[in-house]
Design a protein around this motif. Structure first.
Motif, PDB file in Angstrom:
ATOM      1  N   MET A   1      59.010  -6.197  71.399  1.00  0.00           N
ATOM      2  CA  MET A   1      60.064  -6.253  72.404  1.00  0.00           C
ATOM      3  C   MET A   1      59.521  -6.469  73.811  1.00  0.00           C
ATOM      4  O   MET A   1      60.199  -7.045  74.673  1.00  0.00           O
ATOM      5  CB  MET A   1      60.905  -4.966  72.357  1.00  0.00           C
ATOM      6  CG  MET A   1      61.633  -4.771  71.051  1.00  0.00           C
ATOM      7  SD  MET A   1      62.772  -6.133  70.713  1.00  0.00           S
ATOM      8  CE  MET A   1      63.408  -5.663  69.114  1.00  0.00           C
ATOM      9  N   GLY A   2      58.301  -6.007  74.080  1.00  0.00           N
ATOM     10  CA  GLY A   2      57.710  -6.232  75.380  1.00  0.00           C
ATOM     11  C   GLY A   2      57.436  -7.692  75.642  1.00  0.00           C
ATOM     12  O   GLY A   2      57.785  -8.240  76.696  1.00  0.00           O
ATOM     13  N   LYS A   3      56.822  -8.376  74.655  1.00  0.00           N
ATOM     14  CA  LYS A   3      56.559  -9.795  74.813  1.00  0.00           C
ATOM     15  C   LYS A   3      57.839 -10.606  74.877  1.00  0.00           C
ATOM     16  O   LYS A   3      57.876 -11.679  75.469  1.00  0.00           O
ATOM     17  CB  LYS A   3      55.687 -10.293  73.650  1.00  0.00           C
ATOM     18  CG  LYS A   3      54.246  -9.821  73.689  1.00  0.00           C
ATOM     19  CD  LYS A   3      53.441 -10.468  72.577  1.00  0.00           C
ATOM     20  CE  LYS A   3      51.985 -10.058  72.635  1.00  0.00           C
ATOM     21  NZ  LYS A   3      51.182 -10.699  71.561  1.00  0.00           N
ATOM     22  N   MET A   4      58.884 -10.087  74.250  1.00  0.00           N
ATOM     23  CA  MET A   4      60.166 -10.785  74.279  1.00  0.00           C
ATOM     24  C   MET A   4      60.939 -10.508  75.562  1.00  0.00           C
ATOM     25  O   MET A   4      62.038 -11.038  75.763  1.00  0.00           O
ATOM     26  CB  MET A   4      61.007 -10.368  73.064  1.00  0.00           C
ATOM     27  CG  MET A   4      60.403 -10.790  71.725  1.00  0.00           C
ATOM     28  SD  MET A   4      61.316 -10.150  70.293  1.00  0.00           S
ATOM     29  CE  MET A   4      62.849 -11.068  70.437  1.00  0.00           C
ATOM     30  N   GLY A   5      60.384  -9.677  76.434  1.00  0.00           N
ATOM     31  CA  GLY A   5      61.032  -9.379  77.700  1.00  0.00           C
ATOM     32  C   GLY A   5      62.209  -8.446  77.591  1.00  0.00           C
ATOM     33  O   GLY A   5      63.064  -8.416  78.484  1.00  0.00           O
ATOM     34  N   LEU A   6      62.269  -7.636  76.516  1.00  0.00           N
ATOM     35  CA  LEU A   6      63.422  -6.769  76.303  1.00  0.00           C
ATOM     36  C   LEU A   6      63.125  -5.312  76.623  1.00  0.00           C
ATOM     37  O   LEU A   6      63.826  -4.683  77.395  1.00  0.00           O
ATOM     38  CB  LEU A   6      63.909  -6.901  74.854  1.00  0.00           C
ATOM     39  CG  LEU A   6      64.403  -8.292  74.446  1.00  0.00           C
ATOM     40  CD1 LEU A   6      64.774  -8.307  72.967  1.00  0.00           C
ATOM     41  CD2 LEU A   6      65.602  -8.701  75.295  1.00  0.00           C
ATOM     42  N   CYS A   7      62.068  -4.753  75.991  1.00  0.00           N
ATOM     43  CA  CYS A   7      61.767  -3.334  76.179  1.00  0.00           C
ATOM     44  C   CYS A   7      60.277  -3.118  75.964  1.00  0.00           C
ATOM     45  O   CYS A   7      59.807  -3.210  74.823  1.00  0.00           O
ATOM     46  CB  CYS A   7      62.590  -2.478  75.219  1.00  0.00           C
ATOM     47  SG  CYS A   7      62.350  -0.698  75.433  1.00  0.00           S
ATOM     48  N   GLU A   8      59.542  -2.845  76.998  1.00  0.00           N
ATOM     49  CA  GLU A   8      58.104  -2.668  76.900  1.00  0.00           C
ATOM     50  C   GLU A   8      57.778  -1.485  75.974  1.00  0.00           C
ATOM     51  O   GLU A   8      58.342  -0.397  76.116  1.00  0.00           O
ATOM     52  CB  GLU A   8      57.501  -2.418  78.291  1.00  0.00           C
ATOM     53  CG  GLU A   8      55.993  -2.514  78.318  1.00  0.00           C
ATOM     54  CD  GLU A   8      55.511  -3.927  78.037  1.00  0.00           C
ATOM     55  OE1 GLU A   8      54.441  -4.069  77.424  1.00  0.00           O
ATOM     56  OE2 GLU A   8      56.223  -4.886  78.423  1.00  0.00           O
TER      57      GLU A   8
ATOM     58  N   ALA B   1      54.562 -16.256  67.896  1.00  0.00           N
ATOM     59  CA  ALA B   1      53.676 -15.100  68.046  1.00  0.00           C
ATOM     60  C   ALA B   1      53.401 -14.825  69.517  1.00  0.00           C
ATOM     61  O   ALA B   1      53.355 -13.664  69.948  1.00  0.00           O
ATOM     62  CB  ALA B   1      52.378 -15.341  67.284  1.00  0.00           C
ATOM     63  N   ASP B   2      53.208 -15.887  70.314  1.00  0.00           N
ATOM     64  CA  ASP B   2      52.986 -15.706  71.749  1.00  0.00           C
ATOM     65  C   ASP B   2      54.190 -15.051  72.416  1.00  0.00           C
ATOM     66  O   ASP B   2      54.050 -14.326  73.405  1.00  0.00           O
ATOM     67  CB  ASP B   2      52.702 -17.050  72.416  1.00  0.00           C
ATOM     68  CG  ASP B   2      51.346 -17.618  72.035  1.00  0.00           C
ATOM     69  OD1 ASP B   2      50.494 -16.828  71.563  1.00  0.00           O
ATOM     70  OD2 ASP B   2      51.148 -18.830  72.193  1.00  0.00           O
ATOM     71  N   CYS B   3      55.368 -15.305  71.873  1.00  0.00           N
ATOM     72  CA  CYS B   3      56.595 -14.737  72.433  1.00  0.00           C
ATOM     73  C   CYS B   3      56.974 -13.413  71.773  1.00  0.00           C
ATOM     74  O   CYS B   3      58.044 -12.866  72.047  1.00  0.00           O
ATOM     75  CB  CYS B   3      57.747 -15.725  72.291  1.00  0.00           C
ATOM     76  SG  CYS B   3      57.546 -17.193  73.310  1.00  0.00           S
ATOM     77  N   GLY B   4      56.103 -12.913  70.861  1.00  0.00           N
ATOM     78  CA  GLY B   4      56.321 -11.598  70.285  1.00  0.00           C
ATOM     79  C   GLY B   4      56.950 -11.564  68.919  1.00  0.00           C
ATOM     80  O   GLY B   4      57.273 -10.484  68.418  1.00  0.00           O
ATOM     81  N   ILE B   5      57.121 -12.710  68.258  1.00  0.00           N
ATOM     82  CA  ILE B   5      57.751 -12.738  66.935  1.00  0.00           C
ATOM     83  C   ILE B   5      56.734 -13.226  65.909  1.00  0.00           C
ATOM     84  O   ILE B   5      56.302 -14.375  65.948  1.00  0.00           O
ATOM     85  CB  ILE B   5      58.988 -13.651  66.915  1.00  0.00           C
ATOM     86  CG1 ILE B   5      59.995 -13.192  67.966  1.00  0.00           C
ATOM     87  CG2 ILE B   5      59.627 -13.656  65.533  1.00  0.00           C
ATOM     88  CD1 ILE B   5      61.198 -14.111  68.110  1.00  0.00           C
ATOM     89  N   THR B   6      56.325 -12.336  65.010  1.00  0.00           N
ATOM     90  CA  THR B   6      55.364 -12.668  63.964  1.00  0.00           C
ATOM     91  C   THR B   6      56.081 -12.759  62.629  1.00  0.00           C
ATOM     92  O   THR B   6      56.805 -11.837  62.243  1.00  0.00           O
ATOM     93  CB  THR B   6      54.257 -11.605  63.878  1.00  0.00           C
ATOM     94  OG1 THR B   6      53.635 -11.466  65.159  1.00  0.00           O
ATOM     95  CG2 THR B   6      53.213 -11.998  62.865  1.00  0.00           C
ATOM     96  N   VAL B   7      55.890 -13.872  61.931  1.00  0.00           N
ATOM     97  CA  VAL B   7      56.571 -14.113  60.663  1.00  0.00           C
ATOM     98  C   VAL B   7      55.537 -14.314  59.559  1.00  0.00           C
ATOM     99  O   VAL B   7      54.621 -15.117  59.711  1.00  0.00           O
ATOM    100  CB  VAL B   7      57.485 -15.352  60.750  1.00  0.00           C
ATOM    101  CG1 VAL B   7      58.179 -15.593  59.419  1.00  0.00           C
ATOM    102  CG2 VAL B   7      58.496 -15.188  61.863  1.00  0.00           C
ATOM    103  N   ASN B   8      55.672 -13.584  58.470  1.00  0.00           N
ATOM    104  CA  ASN B   8      54.794 -13.719  57.312  1.00  0.00           C
ATOM    105  C   ASN B   8      55.614 -13.634  56.037  1.00  0.00           C
ATOM    106  O   ASN B   8      56.642 -12.945  55.991  1.00  0.00           O
ATOM    107  CB  ASN B   8      53.720 -12.629  57.289  1.00  0.00           C
ATOM    108  CG  ASN B   8      52.628 -12.857  58.316  1.00  0.00           C
ATOM    109  OD1 ASN B   8      52.108 -13.959  58.435  1.00  0.00           O
ATOM    110  ND2 ASN B   8      52.297 -11.819  59.074  1.00  0.00           N
ATOM    111  N   GLY B   9      55.158 -14.302  55.011  1.00  0.00           N
ATOM    112  CA  GLY B   9      55.853 -14.263  53.733  1.00  0.00           C
ATOM    113  C   GLY B   9      54.886 -14.379  52.574  1.00  0.00           C
ATOM    114  O   GLY B   9      53.749 -14.842  52.728  1.00  0.00           O
ATOM    115  N   ALA B  10      55.329 -13.944  51.397  1.00  0.00           N
ATOM    116  CA  ALA B  10      54.504 -14.029  50.194  1.00  0.00           C
ATOM    117  C   ALA B  10      55.391 -14.228  48.977  1.00  0.00           C
ATOM    118  O   ALA B  10      56.482 -13.635  48.881  1.00  0.00           O
ATOM    119  CB  ALA B  10      53.649 -12.777  50.021  1.00  0.00           C
TER     120      ALA B  10
END
Length: 471
Positions: free
Chosen positions: A140-147, A100-109
């Motif tokens: 993408m901003g947190k991942m350093g790709l595209c703000e 999440a800190d790096c911009g990737i949030t994962v959730n499941g149900a």
């Protein structure tokens, strides 16, 4: 020709997971809303616990650094016990927070249903089915790709087992979640791969493969998907969008969002439904959707009012039988009409909130929709519902609701179907109670009473249980 997803893409989807459609740059939250009101609260509590824990070890890297290559630095927060965590699998020894800190949030149900008509309807039978959903949201901003860029996916949309939609009454589906990817058959698909780019000033462009229930959750996060609140589709959204707006299709458009959510939208979609195929061949024109939303604060309580219009350019079956062609020995060839439209109003108003806990509130939601009488089964639809989040002070994460709907069928559609069996308008109500067993498991009891379309059928009394496990 439509191209099918490859085996490698399906395998990649299982590994990727997915988050609900989000526009994080403009305060339009998707992933958290899938899990109801408890997720943001639990997230804040967990963040407070994280602040008390050092994520440094001898390598001298922080948890954020670990996600970039040091897999042994993150540890499970000591306060994240099994019965109090918001998701069954917890924080993956700190790696979920690192992502999440790096911009990737994962959730499941994983949601299970046991539902059927106790009396009336088409057939008195109870059926078991379940849905396995995984969402991913990439900033993408947190991942350093595209703000300002966001990639959201409903990468795993897996329907298993059976459902009671046809057993009760098909023109008022009693289980929204089981409409996707396909009704009535076990199906796996990636139903959403959507990219959104913020342009500044609250404007953003979006394009990709779009799941309409996920998109609906961007406007009304407390009501979409059928996993937490009401189960009947008529209680969640106007069914007038049939046949002009497919549930899974490709599209693009521009959206204006503000501090409180989506304010305006203009979107163009492919008119065919492509739940298990790529699509992109536009065999029947396009569907254009426009929406304007106004936020209000009546009596110091938040609310909103939305006007929506839909126009589809394709050819659709006309229910006016005067234009049908009877071919001796070959049957009947229905006439078609180019273009169909839908117009509607949706209103939401909070009625009460607990000053000590704003998550405890009473909210009202209603809509009325009208559609083209020539080629839509529905002439008008309307619904009004009231829900209480945290119905008891000692049960702040439960929710309960009661509502009524009316689906008026077009006269031409009634006359056409009545050649086989007489039908009429559909109306009914639903009441449910969603109880938090643990923060990651909720159990819902549901009762629907529906006057069916088929005149020969008795009123359907539909009972249901829904168990949702957030992992």
């Amino acid at each position: 020709m439509r191209r099918t997803f490859s085996t490698s893409l399906l395998a990649a989807s299982l590994l990727c997971f997915a988050g609900t459609s989000a526009m994080a740059q403009q305060s339009v939250a998707f992933p958290e809303t899938v899990f109801g009101e408890e997720a943001p609260i639990a997230g804040e509590q967990y963040a407070a616990a994280i602040d008390q824990v050092s994520y440094y070890d001898s390598c001298g890297m922080s948890c954020g650094d670990v996600a970039m290559g040091c897999g042994d630095c993150c540890m499970e927060a000591p306060h994240d016990c099994l019965w109090s965590r918001s998701q069954l699998t917890g924080d993956w020894h700190g790696h979920r927070s690192c992502l999440a800190d790096c911009g990737i949030t994962v959730n499941g149900a994983f949601t299970q249903f046991y539902q059927g008509p106790a009396s009336g309807g088409n057939e008195q039978v109870f059926r078991y089915g379940d849905k396995f959903d995984v969402w991913v949201n990439m900033d993408m901003g947190k991942m350093g790709l595209c703000e300002g860029g966001t990639l959201t996916m409903h990468a795993v949309d897996w329907q298993l087992g059976q459902n009671a939609i046809v057993d009760a009454t098909g023109l008022a589906p009693v289980n929204t979640a089981m409409l996707l990817p396909k009704v009535g058959e076990p199906t796996f698909a990636t139903t959403s791969v959507q990219y959104t780019q913020a342009l500044g000033g609250g404007y953003m462009i979006t394009a990709g493969r779009i799941n309409m229930l996920d998109l609906w959750a961007t406007f009304y996060p407390e009501y979409g998907l059928g996993l937490d609140g009401f189960m009947n589709t008529s209680m969640i959204l106007p069914l007038n969008v049939i046949p002009s707006l497919p549930l899974v299709t490709n599209g693009a458009g521009i959206i204006k969002a503000g501090e409180r959510g989506v304010e305006r939208a203009l979107l163009v979609f492919e008119s065919q439904s492509s739940p298990t195929t790529v699509g992109m061949d536009f065999p029947n024109g396009v569907t254009i959707v426009g929406a304007v939303r106004k936020y209000t604060d009546f009596f110091c309580q938040p609310g909103s009012h939305t006007l929506i219009g839909v126009y589809a350019t394709g050819d659709y079956t006309s229910y006016d039988t005067s234009g049908w062609i009877v071919v001796p020995g070959s049957g009947v060839t229905p006439a078609s009409k180019q273009g169909t439209w839908v117009a509607g109003y949706l209103g939401q108003q909070q009625l009460w909130s607990d000053q000590c806990n704003p998550a405890r509130k009473v909210s009202m939601f209603g809509y009325i929709g009208f559609s083209d009488p020539d080629n839509s089964p529905y002439q008008f639809t309307t619904s009004l519902s009231v829900e209480k989040f945290g119905p008891f002070a000692c049960r702040p994460n439960d929710r309960a609701g009661i509502g009524y709907f009316y689906n008026g069928l077009n006269s031409d559609f009634q006359n056409t179907v009545s050649l086989v069996t007489p039908i009429g308008d559909i109306y009914g109500g639903e009441v449910y109670y969603n109880a938090e067993i643990t923060p990651w498991f909720h159990l819902t009891t549901d009762l629907q009473v529906i006057h069916p379309a088929v005149n020969a059928n008795d009123t359907a009394v539909v009972l249901g249980l829904r168990g949702k496990l957030a992992f």
